[in-house]
Design an enzyme around this catalytic site. Structure first.
Site, PDB file in Angstrom:
ATOM      1  N   LYS B  77       0.856  -1.190   0.000  1.00  0.00           N
ATOM      2  CA  LYS B  77       0.000   0.000   0.000  1.00  0.00           C
ATOM      3  C   LYS B  77       0.891   1.238   0.000  1.00  0.00           C
ATOM      4  O   LYS B  77       1.936   1.255   0.672  1.00  0.00           O
ATOM      5  CB  LYS B  77      -0.901  -0.034   1.236  1.00  0.00           C
ATOM      6  N   SER B 152      -9.800   1.607   2.841  1.00  0.00           N
ATOM      7  CA  SER B 152      -8.929   2.379   1.990  1.00  0.00           C
ATOM      8  C   SER B 152      -7.871   1.560   1.251  1.00  0.00           C
ATOM      9  O   SER B 152      -7.280   2.048   0.306  1.00  0.00           O
ATOM     10  CB  SER B 152      -8.213   3.453   2.818  1.00  0.00           C
ATOM     11  N   SER B 176      -9.997  -0.817   7.153  1.00  0.00           N
ATOM     12  CA  SER B 176      -9.442  -0.510   5.822  1.00  0.00           C
ATOM     13  C   SER B 176      -8.720  -1.657   5.117  1.00  0.00           C
ATOM     14  O   SER B 176      -8.385  -1.535   3.937  1.00  0.00           O
ATOM     15  CB  SER B 176      -8.485   0.676   5.906  1.00  0.00           C
TER      16      SER B 176
END
Lengths: 97, 482
Positions: B77, B152, B176
Site C-alpha cells: 500500500k 482504503s 481498511s
C-alpha cells in the site's frame, strides 16, 4: 450547531484556508457529523477513566543521549524532499519579523 | 501461476520446478494485461523486481534461502515507506516524495527475500472506504468494474483478488484492510494493535492504525504474519508476542469443537442486506455442525461505535496531518504573504475534501470549548466499550459477525454509516480481526468476520483456517475483470 464564524475560527486553528464557496459545504458536512456524534450524549460517563492508550504493556523506549552520525546519502535524500533549500538547509519564510 | 497458494509457490521454488523470476515475470505480465482496467497499482517496480528475483534464484540454487517466502512478490500500500522509493499516500501533497528509510515491516520483508513488486492505490491518507478519494486514479472491483473495491486499501485488495500478486500489505484504521478484502473476495487480517510495528507508516489515527495482510487464503496470511510481526524499539506500542501466548499448542483437528463463539445481539438493530444476513445465519449453522457453541452476547456500546470512531479518529487526524506544513517535504504554496498564510494555502491546495473535512472536525472537537463534552467524553465511552469486550471474552473465545452490513455498492452510491461497525470495534479496542470470503451472490463476494481478544492472533488465524476449510470457498475462482 456549527456556524460560519466558528468554522472559520476552527480553520484558522488548523492553518487551513477555506474558500468562500466551500463554506456552505463544510458547514453542512460538519453539522452532519456533529449530529451523529450527539448520540454519545445519551451515556453518562461520570467516574469513567478516559482511554489514553490501548496498550497496557508499554515501556518508555529510552535511548542514550548521544548523537549518531548520519550518512551523506541519507542527508541528501531527506534534503531532496524539501520544496526549497539552500545548501544544506531548508529554505522557509521568515518566522520572526 | 496465479492459481497457486503461497505455500505451493514456495515449494515449487524450493524444488526448483519454477523460479522466482518465472513468478515475477508472470505477475508483471498479468498486471500489464489487466491493471489498466482495474487501477490497483500506482507504481510497478519492474526492473528492480526482476533484479531481486535473479538474486533470489541464486540464493535458492546455492541453498541459501532466506525464508519460506524468499522470491515471492508482494504489493505494498502506498502509505508504507520503502527507502529510495516514492510514497504518495495517494495525496497530491506527497507527490514526488522519496522515502529516506524503510518501514520496519519493509526491512523484515527484504530480510526474508520477499520481492516488492509495486505500490497500490488507496484513499488519500487512507481516509475513505472506497478508494475513491485517491488523488491519482480510480480503482474498480475486479468482480464487476461498476462496483467499488472498498477501501482504503482498495488497490492492495484488487491486486490480490485479480491474481496480480499472491499477497499484499495494507493498513487498517477502521476496517481498511478487512472491508476491501471482503468486497473483493479475499482474506483480510488486522493483527492486534502492537503485534506489527507501525514505524514507517504514514499515520492516519495513531491509536487505531495497524499494518496487516491481504491474501487469498488464511494459510497464506499465517505465513506472512510470522515474517512481519514482532517487537520493535522504534514503535513502543509493539509487544513481544512470544511472551504472550505464541507458545500455546492447539489441537488443529478438533479446534472448532467446544469453541465458544459469540454473536452480537445488536445485529438486529442494523439494516443488513438480506443476502448477507441469510448467508451469515447459514454460516452459524455450519459452525454448530462442527461442535461450536454459539452464544448470544450483548454489547450495547456497539450503538456508539460509528460516532466514537469519527470523533476520536478525526481528532488524531488533525494532530497527525498538522505535520504536513510544506516546510521539510511535500507540496508548498509559494504564492503567500507570510508563514501562516503559506501553511494555510499549502494544505488548501494540496489536500482533498475528505482529508480537510476530517482535519476541521478533529480540530473542532479538540478545541477548548468542545474538548471535554465531545472528545474526552468519547474517550470515556471507548473505555466502556473496551471493558465490555474484556468481560465478553471471559465468556466466549471469539465474536463472529458479517464482515459488512452491505454488499459492495456501485460507484456513485454510498455505504451506510453502520456498514463497518463490527470491523471498527476491533480498531477502537486494539483487537485482532479477520474477514474471510464466504460466498458469491450475483458474482459479488460477501464475507464474515472473526474478532478475538488481544493477542489471540494465533488461535484466531487457526480458527479462521479451519472455518475456511469447512465452508470450502473456492480460491481458484478468479474474476474476469469486466
Amino acid at each position: 450547531m456549527l456556524e460560519k464564524i466558528e468554522l472559520l475560527t476552527v480553520a484558522s486553528f488548523a492553518r487551513l484556508h477555506i474558500d468562500d464557496k466551500e463554506v456552505d459545504g463544510y458547514i453542512k458536512d460538519l453539522n452532519k457529523i456533529l449530529s451523529q456524534a450527539n448520540i454519545l450524549q445519551e451515556l453518562s460517563t461520570t467516574d469513567v477513566v478516559p482511554t489514553t492508550h490501548i496498550v497496557t504493556k508499554t515501556a518508555n523506549a529510552w535511548r542514550s543521549d548521544i548523537s549518531k552520525p548520519c550518512s551523506y546519502d541519507v542527508i541528501e535524500l531527506i534534503l531532496n524532499n524539501a520544496p526549497a533549500k539552500k545548501e544544506r538547509f531548508y529554505k522557509i519564510k521568515k518566522v520572526l519579523k | 501461476m496465479f492459481f497457486y497458494k503461497v505455500k505451493e509457490l514456495s515449494n515449487k521454488i524450493l524444488f526448483q520446478d519454477i523460479s522466482s523470476l518465472d513468478i515475477i515475470n508472470s505477475c508483471i505480465k498479468r498486471i500489464k494485461k489487466i491493471d489498466s482496467k482495474l487501477g490497483a497499482f500506482l507504481k510497478l517496480n519492474e526492473h528492480k523486481a526482476i533484479h531481486d528475483a535473479l538474486n533470489s534464484n541464486n540464493r535458492i540454487t546455492n541453498g541459501k534461502r532466506l525464508s519460506i517466502l524468499d522470491g515471492l512478490p508482494i504489493a505494498i500500500k502506498d502509505n508504507i515507506m520503502v527507502k529510495n522509493e516514492s510514497m504518495t499516500s495517494a495525496s497530491k501533497y506527497l507527490k514526488g516524495y522519496i522515502s529516506p528509510y524503510d518501514a520496519t515491516v519493509i526491512k523484515k520483508l527484504k530480510k526474508a527475500g520477499i520481492i516488492l513488486l509495486g505500490r497500490t492505490n488507496m484513499d488519500e491518507f487512507a481516509m475513505g472506504c472506497s478508494t475513491e478519494t485517491s488523488a491519482y486514479q480510480k480503482t474498480v472491483n475486479p468482480w464487476n468494474i461498476k462496483y467499488i473495491p472498498g477501501g482504503s486499501s482498495g488497490g492492495s485488495a484488487v491486486s490480490v483478488s485479480a491474481g496480480m500478486v499472491p499477497f499484499a500489505l495494507g493498513s487498517d484504521t477502521g476496517g481498511s484492510i478487512r472491508q476491501p478484502a471482503s468486497f473483493c473476495g479475499i482474506v483480510g487480517y488486522k493483527p492486534t494493535y502492537g503485534l506489527v510495528s507501525r514505524y514507517g507508516i504514514c499515520a492516519l489515527a495513531s491509536s487505531f492504525d495497524q499494518i496487516g495482510i491481504l491474501a487469498k487464503t488464511v494459510e497464506d496470511t499465517m505465513l506472512l504474519i510470522n515474517i512481519i510481526k514482532g517487537i520493535d524499539y522504534k514503535d513502543p506500542t509493539t509487544c513481544d508476542y512470544k511472551e504472550l501466548n505464541d507458545n500455546k499448542h492447539y489441537n488443529n483437528k478438533n479446534l472448532l469443537k467446544g469453541l465458544r463463539i459469540g454473536i452480537p445481539k445488536q445485529l438486529i438493530n442494523y439494516r443488513i442486506d438480506n443476502v448477507i444476513l441469510d448467508s451469515f445465519n447459514e454460516s452459524i449453522k455450519k459452525l454448530e455442525l462442527e461442535g461450536v457453541k454459539i452464544l448470544e452476547i450483548d454489547i450495547p456500546e456497539y450503538k456508539y461505535v460509528p460516532a466514537l470512531y469519527k470523533v476520536i479518529m478525526c481528532a488524531e487526524v488533525s494532530a497527525n496531518i498538522a505535520t504536513f506544513d510544506g516546510m521539510r517535504y511535500g507540496y508548498r504554496a509559494f504564492e503567500s504573504i507570510d508563514l501562516n498564510d503559506e501553511y494555510s494555502k499549502t494544505r488548501a491546495e494540496s489536500l482533498g475534501y475528505e482529508v480537510k473535512k476530517r482535519i476541521l472536525f478533529g480540530t473542532y472537537v479538540l478545541s477548548k470549548k468542545h474538548y471535554n463534552d465531545i472528545f474526552l467524553h468519547a474517550q470515556k465511552i471507548r473505555t466502556l466499550l473496551i471493558e465490555r469486550l474484556e468481560k465478553i471474552y471471559k465468556k466466549c473465545d471469539f465474536i463472529f459477525s458479517p464482515a459488512t452490513m452491505q454488499m459492495p455498492v456501485k460507484f456513485g452510491e454510498h455505504l451506510t454509516e453502520d456498514c463497518d461497525v463490527f470491523l471498527i470495534a476491533a480498531n477502537l479496542a486494539g483487537l485482532p480481526g479477520i474477514t474471510i470470503p464466504y460466498k458469491f451472490v450475483k458474482n459479488l463476494p460477501l464475507g464474515v468476520h472473526f474478532m478475538g481478544s488481544r493477542f489471540s492472533d494465533k488461535l484466531l488465524l487457526e480458527v479462521a483456517n479451519n472455518f475456511e476449510k469447512i465452508i470450502g470457498f473456492n480460491i481458484n475462482k478468479f474474476p474476469n475483470c469486466t
